[in-house]
Scaffold this motif. Structure first.
Motif, PDB file in Angstrom:
ATOM      1  N   THR A 166       0.828  -1.207   0.000  1.00 16.98           N
ATOM      2  CA  THR A 166       0.000   0.000   0.000  1.00 16.98           C
ATOM      3  C   THR A 166       0.862   1.256   0.000  1.00 16.98           C
ATOM      4  N   TYR A 167       2.157   1.082  -0.249  1.00 14.75           N
ATOM      5  CA  TYR A 167       3.089   2.214  -0.254  1.00 14.75           C
ATOM      6  C   TYR A 167       3.422   2.595  -1.685  1.00 14.75           C
ATOM      7  N   ALA A 168       3.507   3.890  -1.951  1.00 15.55           N
ATOM      8  CA  ALA A 168       3.896   4.315  -3.292  1.00 15.55           C
ATOM      9  C   ALA A 168       4.848   5.505  -3.247  1.00 15.55           C
ATOM     10  N   ALA A 169       5.787   5.487  -4.179  1.00 11.98           N
ATOM     11  CA  ALA A 169       6.539   6.692  -4.525  1.00 11.98           C
ATOM     12  C   ALA A 169       5.981   7.166  -5.852  1.00 11.98           C
ATOM     13  N   VAL A 170       5.938   8.472  -6.043  1.00 12.35           N
ATOM     14  CA  VAL A 170       5.498   8.994  -7.342  1.00 12.35           C
ATOM     15  C   VAL A 170       6.683   9.693  -7.994  1.00 12.35           C
ATOM     16  N   VAL A 171       6.879   9.379  -9.267  1.00  8.24           N
ATOM     17  CA  VAL A 171       7.953   9.989 -10.043  1.00  8.24           C
ATOM     18  C   VAL A 171       7.369  11.133 -10.879  1.00  8.24           C
TER      19      VAL A 171
ATOM     20  N   LEU B 243      10.827   0.756  -0.704  1.00  7.12           N
ATOM     21  CA  LEU B 243      11.416   0.947  -2.037  1.00  7.12           C
ATOM     22  C   LEU B 243      12.815   1.543  -1.931  1.00  7.12           C
ATOM     23  N   THR B 244      13.761   0.953  -2.640  1.00  5.61           N
ATOM     24  CA  THR B 244      15.114   1.501  -2.695  1.00  5.61           C
ATOM     25  C   THR B 244      15.512   1.689  -4.153  1.00  5.61           C
ATOM     26  N   ALA B 245      15.918   2.901  -4.500  1.00  2.14           N
ATOM     27  CA  ALA B 245      16.356   3.198  -5.862  1.00  2.14           C
ATOM     28  C   ALA B 245      17.792   3.693  -5.827  1.00  2.14           C
TER      29      ALA B 245
ATOM     30  N   ALA C  94      19.963  16.752 -13.474  1.00  2.00           N
ATOM     31  CA  ALA C  94      19.055  15.678 -13.903  1.00  2.00           C
ATOM     32  C   ALA C  94      19.551  14.335 -13.374  1.00  2.00           C
ATOM     33  N   ILE C  95      18.625  13.531 -12.856  1.00  2.00           N
ATOM     34  CA  ILE C  95      18.974  12.205 -12.355  1.00  2.00           C
ATOM     35  C   ILE C  95      17.961  11.173 -12.854  1.00  2.00           C
ATOM     36  N   SER C  96      18.425   9.912 -12.874  1.00  2.00           N
ATOM     37  CA  SER C  96      17.531   8.783 -13.114  1.00  2.00           C
ATOM     38  C   SER C  96      17.504   7.929 -11.859  1.00  2.00           C
ATOM     39  N   TYR C  97      16.392   7.251 -11.663  1.00  2.00           N
ATOM     40  CA  TYR C  97      16.194   6.359 -10.523  1.00  2.00           C
ATOM     41  C   TYR C  97      16.132   4.930 -11.051  1.00  2.00           C
ATOM     42  N   VAL C  98      17.038   4.075 -10.546  1.00  2.00           N
ATOM     43  CA  VAL C  98      17.052   2.664 -10.944  1.00  2.00           C
ATOM     44  C   VAL C  98      16.510   1.845  -9.791  1.00  2.00           C
ATOM     45  N   ILE C  99      15.444   1.093 -10.054  1.00  2.00           N
ATOM     46  CA  ILE C  99      14.885   0.237  -9.012  1.00  2.00           C
ATOM     47  C   ILE C  99      14.526  -1.101  -9.642  1.00  2.00           C
ATOM     48  N   GLU C 100      15.137  -2.158  -9.101  1.00  2.00           N
ATOM     49  CA  GLU C 100      14.993  -3.504  -9.660  1.00  2.00           C
ATOM     50  C   GLU C 100      15.278  -3.454 -11.158  1.00  2.00           C
ATOM     51  N   ASP C 101      14.306  -3.875 -12.002  1.00  2.00           N
ATOM     52  CA  ASP C 101      14.582  -3.917 -13.446  1.00  2.00           C
ATOM     53  C   ASP C 101      14.016  -2.694 -14.163  1.00  2.00           C
ATOM     54  N   ALA C 102      13.856  -1.580 -13.436  1.00  2.00           N
ATOM     55  CA  ALA C 102      13.241  -0.392 -14.035  1.00  2.00           C
ATOM     56  C   ALA C 102      14.139   0.822 -13.836  1.00  2.00           C
ATOM     57  N   VAL C 103      14.103   1.736 -14.805  1.00  2.00           N
ATOM     58  CA  VAL C 103      14.781   3.013 -14.632  1.00  2.00           C
ATOM     59  C   VAL C 103      13.828   4.130 -15.068  1.00  2.00           C
ATOM     60  N   PHE C 104      13.792   5.189 -14.246  1.00  2.00           N
ATOM     61  CA  PHE C 104      12.966   6.365 -14.537  1.00  2.00           C
ATOM     62  C   PHE C 104      13.908   7.470 -14.998  1.00  2.00           C
ATOM     63  N   THR C 105      13.764   7.864 -16.255  1.00  2.00           N
ATOM     64  CA  THR C 105      14.785   8.702 -16.877  1.00  2.00           C
ATOM     65  C   THR C 105      14.355  10.150 -17.097  1.00  2.00           C
TER      66      THR C 105
ATOM     67  N   VAL D 293      20.088  13.886  -3.362  1.00  2.00           N
ATOM     68  CA  VAL D 293      20.806  12.655  -3.696  1.00  2.00           C
ATOM     69  C   VAL D 293      21.765  12.893  -4.863  1.00  2.00           C
ATOM     70  N   GLU D 294      22.905  12.232  -4.783  1.00  2.00           N
ATOM     71  CA  GLU D 294      23.953  12.380  -5.796  1.00  2.00           C
ATOM     72  C   GLU D 294      24.200  11.048  -6.489  1.00  2.00           C
ATOM     73  N   ASP D 295      25.003  11.124  -7.526  1.00  2.00           N
ATOM     74  CA  ASP D 295      25.322   9.954  -8.340  1.00  2.00           C
ATOM     75  C   ASP D 295      25.826   8.800  -7.483  1.00  2.00           C
ATOM     76  N   GLY D 296      25.266   7.624  -7.690  1.00  2.00           N
ATOM     77  CA  GLY D 296      25.730   6.423  -6.998  1.00  2.00           C
ATOM     78  C   GLY D 296      25.080   6.201  -5.649  1.00  2.00           C
ATOM     79  N   GLN D 297      24.417   7.209  -5.103  1.00  2.00           N
ATOM     80  CA  GLN D 297      23.731   7.029  -3.824  1.00  2.00           C
ATOM     81  C   GLN D 297      22.445   6.242  -4.031  1.00  2.00           C
ATOM     82  N   THR D 298      21.928   5.721  -2.924  1.00  2.00           N
ATOM     83  CA  THR D 298      20.609   5.108  -2.992  1.00  2.00           C
ATOM     84  C   THR D 298      19.644   5.945  -2.174  1.00  2.00           C
ATOM     85  N   VAL D 299      18.389   5.880  -2.556  1.00  2.00           N
ATOM     86  CA  VAL D 299      17.341   6.515  -1.766  1.00  2.00           C
ATOM     87  C   VAL D 299      16.364   5.410  -1.371  1.00  2.00           C
TER      88      VAL D 299
END
Ligand SMILES: [Zn+2]
Length: 234
Positions: A21-26, A103-105, A117-128, A92-98
């Motif tokens: 029931t938890y969500a992050a919104v991009v 959820l951890t990206a 500009a940053i992208s978020y990588v989580i499991e098999d997904a990336v938000f660009t 957040v900076e390059d290489g860090q996780t949030v």
């Protein structure tokens, strides 16, 4: 984890990244469609992940915070300083996780469209955001052509099966330019022929095969193509 695209404005995508029931919104460009989608999915928004400072990616932050006042707001420090990014609580900076809730990206800094500009990588997904689109890339507004080329190459190094959730539905016009840039590329023709809209997500493998910006052999060819697309009438 499941991902729900939320069409916003004319051609933007926000995304709900959901665990239980938890969500992050991009990149919520406006609050109403995102709040409606969260209600429909039965989730509470605990985090807002921003890819960059442009109004059509952050415009919904304050409206979402009114309904979900505890949500944390994440951005790169360079873009967080821009006045249009309201109430950033975590930088957040390059290489860090949030990590927010379950959820951890991982963060990839990809300057060029904006400097933060940053992208978020989580499991098999990336938000660009507006760095990488299906068959295209964002305009180089703040960085240099070299920066943007390097940023796309960083994304190209992700596993090919990685799903790419991008910021705008520009795929049809991007494929027209891709066919112009690489007239002999059969993968571009096949992709254009089977295009279904909405086209999100793409994959890194599809981009390696069809994206003329990711496929540029060096920064000079990238710059030539980016300038060509800026002036392309299709
Ligand atoms: Zn943008």
């Amino acid at each position: 984890m499941r991902i729900v695209p939320v069409p916003c404005l004319k051609d933007n995508y926000a995304y709900l990244v959901i665990d239980g029931t938890y969500a992050a919104v991009v990149d919520p460009s406006e609050p109403a469609p995102v709040l409606d989608a969260a209600a429909r999915e039965g989730v509470d928004i605990g985090a807002i992940w921003l890819t960059h400072h442009h109004w059509d990616h952050v415009g919904g932050v304050e409206g979402i915070l009114q309904m979900h006042p505890g949500a944390e707001v994440v951005a790169h420090p360079t873009d967080a300083e821009k006045a249009k990014v309201p109430k950033v609580t975590k930088k957040v900076e390059d290489g860090q996780t949030v990590t927010t809730g379950p959820l951890t990206a991982k963060i990839i800094h990809n300057p060029g469209h904006t400097l933060g500009a940053i992208s978020y990588v989580i499991e098999d997904a990336v938000f660009t955001g507006d760095t990488l689109f299906a068959a295209g890339c964002g305009r180089v507004f703040e960085g240099t052509m070299e920066m943007m080329h390097d940023s796309l190459q960083k994304l190209a190094a992700l596993p090919p099966e990685t799903r790419v959730f991008f910021g705008h539905e520009y795929t049809a016009s991007n494929l027209k330019f891709a066919a112009h840039a690489e007239p002999d590329n059969e993968a571009v023709k096949a992709r254009a022929g089977s295009l279904v809209t909405p086209s999100t997500p793409s994959t890194i493998g599809d981009e390696l095969a069809t994206n003329p910006f990711m496929r540029a052999k060096d920064a000079a060819q990238f710059a030539e193509r980016r300038t060509g697309k800026d002036n392309f009438k299709g």
